[in-house]
Motif scaffolding. Sequence first.
Motif, PDB file in Angstrom:
ATOM      1  N   GLY A  16       0.739  -1.308   0.043  1.00  0.00           N
ATOM      2  CA  GLY A  16       0.061   0.047   0.026  1.00  0.00           C
ATOM      3  C   GLY A  16       0.908   1.176   0.096  1.00  0.00           C
ATOM      4  O   GLY A  16       0.529   2.312  -0.870  1.00  0.00           O
ATOM      5  N   SER A  17       1.861   1.294   0.952  1.00  0.00           N
ATOM      6  CA  SER A  17       2.902   2.461   0.762  1.00  0.00           C
ATOM      7  C   SER A  17       3.353   2.691  -0.479  1.00  0.00           C
ATOM      8  O   SER A  17       3.633   3.708  -0.992  1.00  0.00           O
ATOM      9  N   ALA A  18       3.723   1.791  -1.161  1.00  0.00           N
ATOM     10  CA  ALA A  18       4.306   1.616  -2.468  1.00  0.00           C
ATOM     11  C   ALA A  18       3.135   2.296  -3.593  1.00  0.00           C
ATOM     12  O   ALA A  18       3.644   3.067  -4.265  1.00  0.00           O
ATOM     13  N   VAL A  19       2.093   1.976  -3.445  1.00  0.00           N
ATOM     14  CA  VAL A  19       0.928   2.426  -4.168  1.00  0.00           C
ATOM     15  C   VAL A  19       0.926   3.866  -4.217  1.00  0.00           C
ATOM     16  O   VAL A  19       0.756   4.674  -4.973  1.00  0.00           O
ATOM     17  N   VAL A  20       0.935   4.250  -2.888  1.00  0.00           N
ATOM     18  CA  VAL A  20       0.588   5.756  -2.475  1.00  0.00           C
ATOM     19  C   VAL A  20       1.673   6.409  -2.908  1.00  0.00           C
ATOM     20  O   VAL A  20       1.457   7.554  -3.828  1.00  0.00           O
ATOM     21  N   ASP A  21       3.109   5.970  -3.043  1.00  0.00           N
ATOM     22  CA  ASP A  21       4.216   6.722  -3.388  1.00  0.00           C
ATOM     23  C   ASP A  21       4.219   7.041  -5.045  1.00  0.00           C
ATOM     24  O   ASP A  21       4.444   8.197  -5.368  1.00  0.00           O
ATOM     25  N   HIS A  22       3.966   5.765  -5.840  1.00  0.00           N
ATOM     26  CA  HIS A  22       3.847   5.787  -7.042  1.00  0.00           C
ATOM     27  C   HIS A  22       2.774   6.704  -7.504  1.00  0.00           C
ATOM     28  O   HIS A  22       2.791   7.344  -8.459  1.00  0.00           O
ATOM     29  N   LEU A  23       1.593   6.732  -6.825  1.00  0.00           N
ATOM     30  CA  LEU A  23       0.348   7.553  -7.261  1.00  0.00           C
ATOM     31  C   LEU A  23       0.718   9.061  -7.120  1.00  0.00           C
ATOM     32  O   LEU A  23       0.297   9.907  -8.077  1.00  0.00           O
ATOM     33  N   LEU A  24       1.534   9.410  -6.084  1.00  0.00           N
ATOM     34  CA  LEU A  24       1.708  10.868  -5.969  1.00  0.00           C
ATOM     35  C   LEU A  24       2.956  11.168  -6.964  1.00  0.00           C
ATOM     36  O   LEU A  24       2.729  12.388  -7.363  1.00  0.00           O
ATOM     37  N   GLU A  25       3.812  10.098  -7.250  1.00  0.00           N
ATOM     38  CA  GLU A  25       4.780  10.605  -8.290  1.00  0.00           C
ATOM     39  C   GLU A  25       4.238  11.094  -9.557  1.00  0.00           C
ATOM     40  O   GLU A  25       4.648  11.933 -10.171  1.00  0.00           O
ATOM     41  N   ARG A  26       2.966  10.390  -9.770  1.00  0.00           N
ATOM     42  CA  ARG A  26       2.197  10.623 -11.033  1.00  0.00           C
ATOM     43  C   ARG A  26       1.279  12.017 -10.759  1.00  0.00           C
ATOM     44  O   ARG A  26       0.525  12.390 -11.794  1.00  0.00           O
ATOM     45  N   GLY A  27       1.377  12.535  -9.828  1.00  0.00           N
ATOM     46  CA  GLY A  27       0.591  13.620  -9.382  1.00  0.00           C
ATOM     47  C   GLY A  27      -0.833  13.458  -9.327  1.00  0.00           C
ATOM     48  O   GLY A  27      -1.876  14.215  -9.353  1.00  0.00           O
ATOM     49  N   GLU A  28      -1.317  12.128  -9.037  1.00  0.00           N
ATOM     50  CA  GLU A  28      -2.634  11.736  -8.592  1.00  0.00           C
ATOM     51  C   GLU A  28      -3.009  11.921  -6.988  1.00  0.00           C
ATOM     52  O   GLU A  28      -2.557  11.877  -6.322  1.00  0.00           O
ATOM     53  N   PRO A  29      -4.151  12.513  -6.811  1.00  0.00           N
ATOM     54  CA  PRO A  29      -4.787  12.941  -5.636  1.00  0.00           C
ATOM     55  C   PRO A  29      -5.026  11.378  -4.926  1.00  0.00           C
ATOM     56  O   PRO A  29      -5.516  10.334  -5.535  1.00  0.00           O
ATOM     57  N   VAL A  30      -4.666  11.336  -3.498  1.00  0.00           N
ATOM     58  CA  VAL A  30      -4.825  10.035  -2.831  1.00  0.00           C
ATOM     59  C   VAL A  30      -5.270  10.222  -1.451  1.00  0.00           C
ATOM     60  O   VAL A  30      -5.063  11.299  -0.971  1.00  0.00           O
ATOM     61  N   VAL A  31      -6.292   9.275  -0.877  1.00  0.00           N
ATOM     62  CA  VAL A  31      -6.877   9.508   0.152  1.00  0.00           C
ATOM     63  C   VAL A  31      -6.492   7.965   0.838  1.00  0.00           C
ATOM     64  O   VAL A  31      -6.898   7.209   0.417  1.00  0.00           O
ATOM     65  N   ALA A  32      -5.643   8.194   1.958  1.00  0.00           N
ATOM     66  CA  ALA A  32      -5.310   6.813   2.527  1.00  0.00           C
ATOM     67  C   ALA A  32      -6.069   6.596   3.754  1.00  0.00           C
ATOM     68  O   ALA A  32      -6.416   7.305   4.683  1.00  0.00           O
ATOM     69  N   GLY A  33      -6.452   5.292   3.762  1.00  0.00           N
ATOM     70  CA  GLY A  33      -7.400   4.792   4.846  1.00  0.00           C
ATOM     71  C   GLY A  33      -6.268   4.240   5.976  1.00  0.00           C
ATOM     72  O   GLY A  33      -5.267   3.342   5.741  1.00  0.00           O
ATOM     73  N   VAL A  34      -6.380   4.876   7.062  1.00  0.00           N
ATOM     74  CA  VAL A  34      -5.715   4.350   8.258  1.00  0.00           C
ATOM     75  C   VAL A  34      -6.619   4.086   9.502  1.00  0.00           C
ATOM     76  O   VAL A  34      -7.563   4.706   9.621  1.00  0.00           O
ATOM     77  N   ARG A  35      -5.998   3.169  10.203  1.00  0.00           N
ATOM     78  CA  ARG A  35      -6.607   2.796  11.529  1.00  0.00           C
ATOM     79  C   ARG A  35      -6.308   3.823  12.745  1.00  0.00           C
ATOM     80  O   ARG A  35      -7.276   4.114  13.627  1.00  0.00           O
ATOM     81  N   THR A  36      -5.318   4.405  12.840  1.00  0.00           N
ATOM     82  CA  THR A  36      -4.908   4.911  13.814  1.00  0.00           C
ATOM     83  C   THR A  36      -4.023   6.460  13.506  1.00  0.00           C
ATOM     84  O   THR A  36      -3.354   6.442  12.479  1.00  0.00           O
ATOM     85  N   GLU A  37      -3.686   7.383  14.402  1.00  0.00           N
ATOM     86  CA  GLU A  37      -3.222   8.524  14.006  1.00  0.00           C
ATOM     87  C   GLU A  37      -1.594   8.195  14.044  1.00  0.00           C
ATOM     88  O   GLU A  37      -0.852   8.876  13.244  1.00  0.00           O
ATOM     89  N   ALA A  38      -1.097   7.059  14.696  1.00  0.00           N
ATOM     90  CA  ALA A  38       0.080   6.706  14.663  1.00  0.00           C
ATOM     91  C   ALA A  38       0.515   5.900  13.156  1.00  0.00           C
ATOM     92  O   ALA A  38       1.560   6.336  12.716  1.00  0.00           O
ATOM     93  N   ASP A  39      -0.463   5.590  12.513  1.00  0.00           N
ATOM     94  CA  ASP A  39      -0.709   5.102  11.273  1.00  0.00           C
ATOM     95  C   ASP A  39      -0.351   6.309  10.184  1.00  0.00           C
ATOM     96  O   ASP A  39       0.442   6.241   9.432  1.00  0.00           O
ATOM     97  N   ALA A  40      -1.303   7.178  10.480  1.00  0.00           N
ATOM     98  CA  ALA A  40      -1.151   8.508   9.697  1.00  0.00           C
ATOM     99  C   ALA A  40       0.118   9.063   9.632  1.00  0.00           C
ATOM    100  O   ALA A  40       0.493   9.884   8.557  1.00  0.00           O
ATOM    101  N   ALA A  41       0.669   9.103  10.764  1.00  0.00           N
ATOM    102  CA  ALA A  41       2.297   9.559  10.971  1.00  0.00           C
ATOM    103  C   ALA A  41       3.372   9.112  10.037  1.00  0.00           C
ATOM    104  O   ALA A  41       4.209   9.506   9.687  1.00  0.00           O
ATOM    105  N   GLN A  42       3.023   7.911   9.401  1.00  0.00           N
ATOM    106  CA  GLN A  42       4.062   7.188   8.541  1.00  0.00           C
ATOM    107  C   GLN A  42       3.614   7.683   7.200  1.00  0.00           C
ATOM    108  O   GLN A  42       4.618   7.111   6.160  1.00  0.00           O
ATOM    109  N   LEU A  43       2.577   8.328   6.787  1.00  0.00           N
ATOM    110  CA  LEU A  43       2.286   8.786   5.353  1.00  0.00           C
ATOM    111  C   LEU A  43       3.365   9.752   5.073  1.00  0.00           C
ATOM    112  O   LEU A  43       3.601  10.595   5.817  1.00  0.00           O
ATOM    113  N   PRO A  44       3.430   9.884   3.835  1.00  0.00           N
ATOM    114  CA  PRO A  44       3.832  11.181   3.326  1.00  0.00           C
ATOM    115  C   PRO A  44       3.412  12.616   3.620  1.00  0.00           C
ATOM    116  O   PRO A  44       2.095  12.513   3.940  1.00  0.00           O
TER     117      PRO A  44
END
Length: 286
Positions: A16-44
């Motif tokens: 999932g993190s690789a999907v996020v990274d490569h979508l962002l590289e292509r300039g695509e808007p992303v919404v990440a589903g996370v269970r906790t704020e600690a998970d959110a802190a790992q996002l770009p």
Amino acid sequence: MRSDAVFVTGATGIVGSAVVDHLLERGEPVVAGVRTEADAAQLPRGIRHRHFDFGMPAHRLDAVLDGCDRLFLMRPPPIADVERYLFPLIDAAMRRGIRQIVFLSLQGVQANRSTPHHVERYLREVDAPFTFLRPNFFMQNLATTYRDDIRDHDEIFVPAGRSRTAFIDARDIGRVAAAVFTVPGHLRAAYTLSGEQSLTYRRVARILSDVLGREIRYARPSEREYLARLAAYGAPEDYLAVQRMIHRVVRWNVSALPNRAVRRLTGRPATTFAEFAARERAAWER
């Protein structure tokens, strides 16, 4: 809110993190589903996220997908009851008119009745706009599941015999996902994703030896020896059963065939194991 984002489940995981990274590289808007704020802190930094759990009530799932017209769907390994936990999200996506669901499946799933098979079948039954990604064994398994034996004992301890595996880098799966989300022509398609090299574990051990500067051995245990070690570590019986099945498939060379699907879908060759090992060498260093 714009309605053209990709909602990514498992956004902080290996794929999932690789999907996020490569979508962002292509300039695509992303919404990440996370269970906790600690998970959110790992996002770009700056990425949109919202609380999501496969166990949340079905009536909340429509809101989870607000602003999204595409969905990256993967099954967390602990979830076996896909009808209870994954089907409601698929239903919500269909109600909202999601235009593409990319599902992380499994190589060879069309020939067996494993859990991902049930998800693929349901996506077909509801006439979803699916794309199936069916990857081979992850290179990352060597840096996670089998890391400690390599790092602490200088050995790869898996019952693979003399078989070969065309390992794939999970980062390449993310690259493929981003490509099929952003380039037309992939609806209702299924892609088997393997690396371009077919390697024995003895060869994998030699590559790791070269990268790490110390000898790594392929122990080549029997199935009985392998399962006995897992049991001694406290692995439950259902995990032992899954491991037994996985490595029998490996010994039958079902996963041996390389292909160029990554190159064809993204325009760049698949990562070699030597490249992966050099990138991830810290996982095995003492």
